[in-house]
Design a protein around this motif. Structure first.
Motif, mmCIF file in Angstrom:
data_model
loop_
_atom_site.group_PDB
_atom_site.id
_atom_site.type_symbol
_atom_site.label_atom_id
_atom_site.label_comp_id
_atom_site.label_asym_id
_atom_site.label_seq_id
_atom_site.Cartn_x
_atom_site.Cartn_y
_atom_site.Cartn_z
ATOM 1 N N UNK A 268 7.742 -1.219 1.497
ATOM 2 C CA UNK A 268 8.916 -1.969 1.898
ATOM 3 C C UNK A 268 8.623 -2.793 3.154
ATOM 4 N N UNK A 269 9.495 -3.763 3.416
ATOM 5 C CA UNK A 269 9.533 -4.386 4.726
ATOM 6 C C UNK A 269 10.210 -3.419 5.699
ATOM 7 N N UNK A 270 9.987 -3.577 7.003
ATOM 8 C CA UNK A 270 10.643 -2.670 7.952
ATOM 9 C C UNK A 270 12.144 -2.900 8.087
ATOM 10 N N UNK A 417 4.481 2.121 9.028
ATOM 11 C CA UNK A 417 3.781 0.858 9.283
ATOM 12 C C UNK A 417 2.296 0.956 8.976
ATOM 13 N N UNK A 418 1.792 2.148 8.751
ATOM 14 C CA UNK A 418 0.364 2.321 8.510
ATOM 15 C C UNK A 418 -0.395 2.518 9.809
ATOM 16 N N UNK A 434 -3.048 0.735 15.173
ATOM 17 C CA UNK A 434 -1.757 0.377 15.746
ATOM 18 C C UNK A 434 -1.509 1.179 17.020
ATOM 19 N N UNK A 435 -0.912 0.554 18.014
ATOM 20 C CA UNK A 435 -0.632 1.223 19.287
ATOM 21 C C UNK A 435 0.576 2.144 19.110
ATOM 22 N N UNK A 436 0.309 3.340 18.586
ATOM 23 C CA UNK A 436 1.397 4.254 18.255
ATOM 24 C C UNK A 436 1.665 5.299 19.332
ATOM 25 N N UNK A 437 1.055 5.157 20.503
ATOM 26 C CA UNK A 437 1.307 6.093 21.581
ATOM 27 C C UNK A 437 2.697 5.849 22.150
#
Length: 636
Positions: A268-270, A417-418, A434-437
């Motif tokens: 999906x899109x976000x 988002x992966x 991805x900057x997931x922090x």
């Protein structure tokens, strides 16, 4: 010479015959571009059996012969349908544990034969092959197998070979054959056949063929990515498959057309678009703003909001009650402010961090948009909003904004988002984790390096707010926070101290908006709210041209007394308790020196500079408390 000429003549004859045969095939294909193709035989092999019995029952009612394999054949027979096994159709038994069952000339000949071509018709008859007009299949669930934690051998066994082969053969020959790859397509096929005497249309076949080839590319890319991970090296070729979702008005600028938004195929899109037509920059703002407020809410437990312009926050805030002075500066009565819902309060603060920069913003809130929040947005100049959800009343208010063109996005729940993100720039594709922090209390508490260790819960909250805000601000960046709201954001400067000065100027303006002279400006009745906001800022800045001042004075019932430099300086000396966060280390103490003029008491930065000792010493001289988070937060 005679032999050479004869050989040459034979070659010419051969090429002419080949050309004629090719032309005949092409002619046959082109001749079908407006034809309906009646479905007489369908091959069915699906792992996702959703709706397959009902669909196959419909096909049987249309006189379609059903071919199938394994579990699909059993499910259809159990439903009372007549099914011919593919092995009976091909005359060859399944073998090698089912690895070879549809990889047979009778199957692919039946799919690839050009109808009406004399050579193909003759060879099909000689081989005893019959045409297959439709293939209904799902591919082996390779991705699901990987995600289940299966071992390498199990994952490899779940690589489909026959399925993609049949899918590609059917899709290639879409002038005559229909490829169906998902249950969601069954209704469209049934509708077409009901309207066209059991036939499908070329438009439908062509559309489904395109989806099939995209699915094939996506499937192979998943396998290639998995193999690369197992080999602990990059794949020789990275394949990303996207599905177009909607056309945008234009790109960053009107001459940048066409412009479109895509989703990763199968994902999906976000956001779901509930109203309006989002633009290129709108969606960039929405993506960053939503991540900011979601993380801020997770880190603080408070309703959160952000006001974005050109992919950087003009303001961000959490729900902290307003003081009486803030109520006056933000033009809301104390009584009305006390009644605001947390979401409305958070957005009111976010919008008033820098109301000039927030003009025409794209906003985000972490929770549900209620009527209070919608009514605040109703009066502001804003392009759109993204939120977790909307009450019916709030949705009606917002849908009426901007003549019905206000953009309303609903965030996709549990959106993934992966782990990796990709960006294409000037023909180059960049990839990174991805900057997931998410910055939280653990990054602040216990990491204080200054002599002053005092850190109130409010200070920790503001340092977290500032740090998460600059995570989504174009670098270099610094952010100042006070009482649960950003009061100055400096974005996109090459020099760290220039970021501090830029953001610091906004802090000074924010604080001086609470000066008694600013609050007492004698506006004429009828002066619009945004004009009052702009007039106050210009009064604080004071650097009018002669022509500008004439127009500025027209807004007042009397000439305001100037706000002198001395008065500004004296008022700013009362500022205290402000927090600052930097997306990278401070290389020199000049940033700390300048921050001290603005009432900064708390500092968060990654640390890691050879000048860390000097920066700590500077903070100690001013009595500031500084924490090293250990996390750099560049954002480009």
């Amino acid at each position: 010479m005679h032999l050479h000429f004869k050989a040459f003549y034979c070659i010419i004859l051969f090429l002419n015959n080949l050309k004629m045969a090719g032309a005949h095939i092409l002619s046959a294909v082109e001749g079908a571009t407006t034809d309906l193709v009646k479905i007489t035989r369908a091959l069915i092999s699906v792992s996702d059996k959703t709706g397959i019995v009902d669909f196959a029952t419909f096909l049987a009612s249309q006189g379609v012969e059903l071919l199938s394999t394994g579990g699909t054949a059993k499910a259809l027979r159990d439903a009372g349908l007549t099914v011919k096994d593919v092995s009976e159709y091909t005359g060859a038994a399944e073998c090698l544990d089912g690895r070879v069952k549809t990889l047979h000339p009778a199957v692919h000949g039946g799919l690839l034969a050009v109808r009406g071509n004399e050579v193909h018709d003759r060879q099909m008859k000689e081989q005893g092959f019959q045409p297959i007009d439709m293939t209904i299949l799902n591919l082996y669930p390779f991705e699901a197998t990987v995600q289940s934690g299966a071992n390498f051998a199990q994952c490899i066994e779940n690589i489909d070979i026959g399925g993609p082969s049949m899918m590609r053969s059917t899709a290639k020959n879409h002038a005559f054959t229909t490829i169906v790859t998902q249950p969601a397509q069954y209704a469209a096929v049934q509708k077409a056949m009901e309207e066209n005497g059991g036939a499908t249309t070329l438009a439908l076949r062509k559309q489904f063929a395109g989806k099939a080839f995209a699915l094939s590319a996506q499937y192979d890319s998943m396998i290639a990515s998995y193999m690369a991970e197992q080999l602990k090296e990059d794949s020789p070729v990275a394949v990303r498959v996207y599905e177009p979702q909607t056309t945008l008005k234009y790109g960053c600028n009107p001459h940048q057309t066409p412009s479109q938004i895509y989703s990763r195929m199968g994902h999906q899109l976000p956001f779901d678009v509930l109203n309006g037509v989002p633009g290129y920059i709108n969606l960039l703002d929405a993506a960053n703003a939503w991540q900011l407020v979601k993380e801020l809410n997770e880190a603080t437990g408070l309703a959160s909001a952000a006001s974005f312009k050109h992919v950087s926050p003009a303001g961000a805030a959490v729900a902290v009650p307003l003081t009486d002075i803030e109520c006056k500066a933000y033009e809301i009565t104390s009584e009305d402010a006390a009644k605001l819902t947390p979401t409305a309060l958070a957005y009111l603060r976010a919008r008033n961090a820098d109301p000039m920069c927030s003009f025409g913003d794209f906003c985000a809130v972490s929770g549900e948009v209620d009527e209070d929040t919608a009514n605040i947005l109703k009066r502001e100049v804003s392009d759109g909003i993204v939120a977790a959800s909307y009450t019916p009343g709030a949705l009606n208010i917002l849908k009426a904004k901007k003549g019905g063109k206000f953009i309303i996005l609903k965030a996709t729940e549990n959106y993934d988002a992966g782990a990796l993100e990709y960006r294409e720039v000037y023909g180059m594709t960049f990839s990174q984790k991805r900057n997931d922090i998410v910055i939280g209390k653990d990054h602040i508490k216990g990491n204080v390096v200054t002599s002053n260790k005092d850190l109130s819960e409010a200070a920790v909250r503001d340092l977290i707010l500032a740090s998460i805000c600059i995570k989504y601000t174009q670098s270099n960046s610094v952010g100042f926070a006070k009482d649960g709201m950003m009061v100055g954001v400096g974005a996109g400067q090459q020099s760290r101290v220039d970021c501090v000065k830029l953001a610091g100027r906004k802090v000074a303006t924010w604080y001086l908006r609470q000066h008694p002279k600013v609050l007492a400006l004698p506006f004429k009745d009828g002066v619009k709210r945004q004009d009052r906001v702009n007039a106050r800022v210009r009064y604080i800045e004071g650097d009018f041209t002669a022509e500008e001042k004439v127009r500025w004075l027209e807004q007042f019932t009397e000439v305001p007394e100037p706000l002198t430099a001395e008065e500004k300086e004296d008022f700013l000396k009362q500022s205290t308790g402000i927090s600052i966060s930097s997306d990278a280390f401070f290389p020199f103490r000049d940033s700390i020196d300048h921050a001290s003029k603005l009432g900064v008491s708390y500092v968060a930065q990654p640390g890691g500079s050879v000048q860390d000792g000097q920066i700590t010493e500077a903070c100690d001289e001013y009595g500031m408390t500084m924490a090293f988070t250990g996390v750099r937060l560049f954002h480009h």
